[in-house]
Enzyme design. Structure first.
Site, mmCIF file in Angstrom:
data_model
loop_
_atom_site.group_PDB
_atom_site.id
_atom_site.type_symbol
_atom_site.label_atom_id
_atom_site.label_comp_id
_atom_site.label_asym_id
_atom_site.label_seq_id
_atom_site.Cartn_x
_atom_site.Cartn_y
_atom_site.Cartn_z
ATOM 1 N N CYS A 131 0.816 -1.220 0.000
ATOM 2 C CA CYS A 131 0.000 0.000 0.000
ATOM 3 C C CYS A 131 0.853 1.276 0.000
ATOM 4 O O CYS A 131 0.556 2.234 -0.722
ATOM 5 C CB CYS A 131 -0.954 -0.008 1.177
ATOM 6 S SG CYS A 131 -0.203 -0.495 2.741
ATOM 7 N N HIS A 244 -3.230 6.200 4.806
ATOM 8 C CA HIS A 244 -1.817 6.462 5.090
ATOM 9 C C HIS A 244 -1.443 7.865 4.599
ATOM 10 O O HIS A 244 -1.980 8.358 3.600
ATOM 11 C CB HIS A 244 -0.914 5.487 4.341
ATOM 12 C CG HIS A 244 -0.960 4.069 4.848
ATOM 13 N ND1 HIS A 244 -1.640 3.678 5.974
ATOM 14 C CD2 HIS A 244 -0.350 2.934 4.370
ATOM 15 C CE1 HIS A 244 -1.468 2.378 6.163
ATOM 16 N NE2 HIS A 244 -0.700 1.905 5.197
HETATM 17 N N1 LIG Z 1 -5.041 -3.612 5.185
HETATM 18 C C1 LIG Z 1 -4.392 -2.958 4.223
HETATM 19 O O1 LIG Z 1 -4.403 -1.728 4.160
HETATM 20 C C2 LIG Z 1 -3.617 -3.726 3.171
HETATM 21 C C3 LIG Z 1 -3.033 -3.013 2.114
HETATM 22 C C4 LIG Z 1 -2.305 -3.705 1.130
HETATM 23 C C5 LIG Z 1 -2.189 -5.076 1.221
HETATM 24 N N2 LIG Z 1 -2.741 -5.743 2.255
HETATM 25 C C6 LIG Z 1 -2.601 -7.201 2.302
HETATM 26 O O2 LIG Z 1 -3.882 -7.796 2.065
HETATM 27 C C7 LIG Z 1 -3.982 -9.008 2.786
HETATM 28 C C8 LIG Z 1 -5.252 -8.941 3.660
HETATM 29 O O3 LIG Z 1 -5.099 -7.888 4.584
HETATM 30 P P1 LIG Z 1 -6.296 -7.390 5.515
HETATM 31 O O4 LIG Z 1 -5.872 -6.090 6.061
HETATM 32 O O5 LIG Z 1 -7.587 -7.498 4.806
HETATM 33 O O6 LIG Z 1 -6.255 -8.483 6.700
HETATM 34 P P2 LIG Z 1 -7.412 -8.853 7.738
HETATM 35 O O7 LIG Z 1 -8.358 -7.749 7.922
HETATM 36 O O8 LIG Z 1 -6.698 -9.398 8.925
HETATM 37 O O9 LIG Z 1 -8.196 -10.057 7.005
HETATM 38 C C9 LIG Z 1 -7.584 -11.321 6.840
HETATM 39 C C10 LIG Z 1 -8.528 -12.249 6.081
HETATM 40 O O10 LIG Z 1 -7.870 -13.526 5.959
HETATM 41 C C11 LIG Z 1 -8.706 -14.528 6.518
HETATM 42 N N3 LIG Z 1 -7.895 -15.563 7.176
HETATM 43 C C12 LIG Z 1 -7.049 -15.406 8.221
HETATM 44 N N4 LIG Z 1 -6.521 -16.605 8.569
HETATM 45 C C13 LIG Z 1 -7.063 -17.515 7.711
HETATM 46 C C14 LIG Z 1 -6.952 -18.917 7.570
HETATM 47 N N5 LIG Z 1 -6.158 -19.649 8.364
HETATM 48 N N6 LIG Z 1 -7.665 -19.531 6.602
HETATM 49 C C15 LIG Z 1 -8.463 -18.825 5.782
HETATM 50 N N7 LIG Z 1 -8.635 -17.480 5.866
HETATM 51 C C16 LIG Z 1 -7.929 -16.842 6.824
HETATM 52 C C17 LIG Z 1 -9.551 -13.817 7.542
HETATM 53 O O11 LIG Z 1 -10.709 -14.591 7.795
HETATM 54 P P3 LIG Z 1 -11.461 -14.546 9.216
HETATM 55 O O12 LIG Z 1 -12.237 -13.254 9.264
HETATM 56 O O13 LIG Z 1 -12.347 -15.740 9.147
HETATM 57 O O14 LIG Z 1 -10.415 -14.628 10.270
HETATM 58 C C18 LIG Z 1 -9.842 -12.515 6.804
HETATM 59 O O15 LIG Z 1 -10.869 -12.727 5.871
HETATM 60 C C19 LIG Z 1 -2.671 -9.168 3.560
HETATM 61 O O16 LIG Z 1 -1.754 -9.948 2.826
HETATM 62 C C20 LIG Z 1 -2.157 -7.736 3.652
HETATM 63 O O17 LIG Z 1 -0.765 -7.666 3.820
HETATM 64 C C21 LIG Z 1 -3.464 -5.111 3.225
#
Ligand SMILES: NC(=O)c1ccc[n+]([C@@H]2O[C@H](COP(=O)([O-])OP(=O)(O)OC[C@H]3O[C@@H](n4cnc5c(N)ncnc54)[C@H](OP(=O)(O)O)[C@@H]3O)[C@@H](O)[C@H]2O)c1
Length: 360
Positions: A131, A244
């Site tokens: 990001c 950010h």
């Molecule tokens: N947040 C940002 O601003 C951002 C920006 C760029 C890239 N990213 C990347 O995007 C990805 C997702 O980020 P996020 O912020 O959306 O994270 P998040 O809010 O923590 O969401 C994680 C997701 O993964 C699922 N998950 C976790 N453990 C799992 C498992 N063992 N099996 C199957 N599903 C599982 C969770 O499901 P449950 O709800 O069921 O736990 C949830 O749907 C990451 O790789 C992050 O680095 C994030």
């Protein structure tokens, strides 16, 4: 990939990025023949709303991966490393928002406004950048095209939502604990978020650089196809919930006036020159929440550098949208051959549960 109307699956659909992908898919109306939402076993039995329908959340661990044309991976890197090869094997095209494949030479790392032509070869696996990288490159790409960049220094002020839904919950809990006179206990982060800031929580390498800082350099070089570009970053987590901010300092190859730089920023797609707006001192995170555009303000000369060669910019963007979900959907649209332009304000964000899960 079946282009006209793909069958889509969103993995990590209950997370911040996954929910935002659903919201953007809904608002931009990419034609789709089916939509599945998948998450961990913790979310089994819940559902997500999409266009007035209730979609049951499937458990990734037991899901049948066949019959998917286009898979969005909004999962951790380790999950993406496991899922992507299996989805490719099952015939899907995969767009990954994690860092799992960003440095693989044969996997395009794409910001459609900057190097979208890489999608014209219809790659089956595409990475969406970090990001902080996306936001910085969106802000300065037109300046780079006009004057070249010899060196870029980025100092970030990163919202807690960059670390996922649990991180937002932690900041909100700390606010409640403080109000109630309870002690503040960090769990997700190494230090308290409330009334504090700290260096980005990613692991620190032996040279003292954390992984977020290393990602900005490596990903900038790959996206701009400039493997020797001088890029330095200091990444800091601050107690904002969403969007950010970044202070960016440039050393230019060729001379450029501030007026020219401002006009280039104003012309760049997906970017908005913010400090022309009346009374503004520059963009703030709350200005960017729920917005697609990268907001750029405080474009000014760096007076420590030779005239015309140094610039400062202050940049703010909703990192869940352009830094992740929007970029992923734009990649999908271009792969599908649909021509959608970035949209503006879609409403202020009121917390992590933009699409509320409900027990079905
Ligand atoms: N947040 C940002 O601003 C951002 C920006 C760029 C890239 N990213 C990347 O995007 C990805 C997702 O980020 P996020 O912020 O959306 O994270 P998040 O809010 O923590 O969401 C994680 C997701 O993964 C699922 N998950 C976790 N453990 C799992 C498992 N063992 N099996 C199957 N599903 C599982 C969770 O499901 P449950 O709800 O069921 O736990 C949830 O749907 C990451 O790789 C992050 O680095 C994030």
């Amino acid at each position: 990939m079946r282009k006209d109307s793909p069958r889509i699956a969103v993995f990590g659909a209950t997370g911040l990025v996954g929910r935002e992908i659903l919201a953007i898919l809904e608002s931009r109306r990419l034609p789709l023949a089916g939509l599945r939402v998948l998450a961990s076993s913790r979310s089994q039995g819940t559902s997500l709303e999409f266009s007035g329908r209730s979609l049951p959340v499937e458990d990734v661990a037991s899901a049948d991966l066949r019959g998917i044309d286009l898979a969005f991976l909004a999962t951790s890197s380790s999950m993406s490393l496991d899922l992507a090869p299996r989805l490719l094997e099952a015939g899907a095209t995969v767009i990954d928002s994690s860092s799992a494949f960003r440095h693989e030479p044969d996997v395009p790392l794409v910001i459609p406004e900057i190097n979208g032509e890489l999608l014209d070869e219809s790659p089956r696996l595409v990475s969406s950048p970090n990001c902080s990288t996306s936001i910085a490159l969106m802000a300065v790409d037109y300046i780079r095209r006009a004057a070249g960049i010899r060196r870029m220094t980025v100092c970030t002020y990163q919202a807690v939502s960059g670390a996922g839904a649990a991180a937002v919950a932690e900041l909100e809990q700390q606010a409640r604990d403080f109000s109630a006179g309870r002690p503040i206990e960090p769990r997700h982060f190494p230090s308290p978020c409330l009334f504090n800031l700290f260096p980005h929580e990613s692991p620190i390498d032996p040279d003292g650089e954390n992984q977020e800082e290393a990602k900005i350099r490596a990903e900038s070089r790959k996206i701009w196809s400039d493997p020797m570009l001088a890029v330095a970053a200091t990444c800091v987590r601050v107690p904002t919930r969403r969007a950010h901010a970044e202070a960016i300092n440039l050393t230019l190859e060729r001379s450029l006036s501030v007026a020219e730089a401002r006009s280039l920023v104003a012309t760049a797609p997906g970017v908005r020159l913010f400090d022309l707006e009346s009374g503004s001192r520059g963009p703030e995170p709350r200005d960017a929440e729920g917005r697609d555009e990268v907001l750029v303000g405080r474009v000014r000369a760096d007076l420590s550098q030779p005239p015309g060669r140094g610039l400062w910019l202050f940049v703010v963007a909703d990192q869940i949208r352009k830094g992740a979900a929007l970029n992923a959907v734009q990649i999908a649209e271009r792969l599908a051959g649909s021509d959608a332009t970035p949209r503006g304000l879609v409403g202020r964000w009121s917390g992590p549960a933009m699409v509320k899960p409900s027990r079905s």
